[in-house]
Design an enzyme around this catalytic site. Structure first.
Site: not given
Ligand code: DGL
Length: 215
Positions: A7-8, A39-40, A70-72, A176-178
């Protein structure tokens, strides 16, 4: 078996924690790219150039499956990554289909990064599975950095959650996993008005199936 999780940033750690709980014998190598977060707000080309070397290093270190936590990355470039990374990649994407099946008000909210919301894959999921469902996409663009840096804006989370509930959403998707790190806070604010869902469980089920095929 050794697997990789990518992930990011710390979003991936919530996924590692969930995998460890369910599959304690797995050896997990977790890599992130904190330095380039969020990453978004990146383009597909940028995401590809940043992710590829990290995934290659996981393969070099012996990972036989990699979870893209990471969904992104998943919604924007998973097909391109699968062409160049020669182990199975498990993607995580917003649960549009389950949310559309669960909603009783016909209104769902998808919390995700700008890059996820503008991706072809996410828009395909909406067209295919959320026909006739109103999809609210609240502005969560600051959330991944806020969570990564542990500068949680509780008022922002409260206002946004209340707003989507007041607009009638009875399912809130954490795309988003965050955001998994603030799941309990959102559940508490929603206070029964909406169900909060995120894909850790189905991803672990998919991981089990892929591991089975690899052994
Ligand atoms: N955790 C990432 C996701 O699931 C992206 C977070 C980011 O870096 O913006 O999309």
């Amino acid at each position: 078996m050794k697997i990789g999780v990518f992930d990011s940033g710390i979003g991936g750690l919530s996924v590692v924690r969930a995998i460890k709980k369910e599959l304690p014998d797995l050896e997990i190598i977790f890599k992130n790219d904190k330095h380039n977060l969020p990453y978004g707000s990146k383009t597909s080309d940028q995401l590809f150039n940043l992710s590829k070397p990290i995934l290659e290093s996981l393969v070099e270190e012996g990972c036989r499956v990699i979870v893209i936590a990471c969904n992104t990355v998943s919604t924007n470039i998973i097909d391109d990554l699968r062409k160049v990374i020669n182990v199975p990649l498990i993607a995580m994407e917003p649960m549009v289909k389950p949310a559309s099946e669960m909603t009783k008000t016909n209104i769902i909210a998808i919390c995700a990064t700008p890059a996820t919301l503008s991706s072809g894959r996410y828009n395909y999921l909406k067209e295919e599975y959320a026909k006739g469902v109103k999809v609210i996409e609240p502005d969560c663009s600051s959330w991944s950095s806020m969570i990564e840096n542990n500068e949680i804006d509780h008022d922002n989370i409260k206002n946004l959650t209340n707003k989507v509930c007041e607009e009638g959403a009875d399912v809130i998707v954490l795309g988003c996993t965050h955001y998994h790190w603030i799941e309990q806070e959102i559940i508490d604010i929603a206070d029964g008005r909406a169900k909060i869902i995120q894909p850790e469980k189905p991803v672990i089920e998919q991981l089990k199936r892929v591991i089975e095929r690899q052994t």
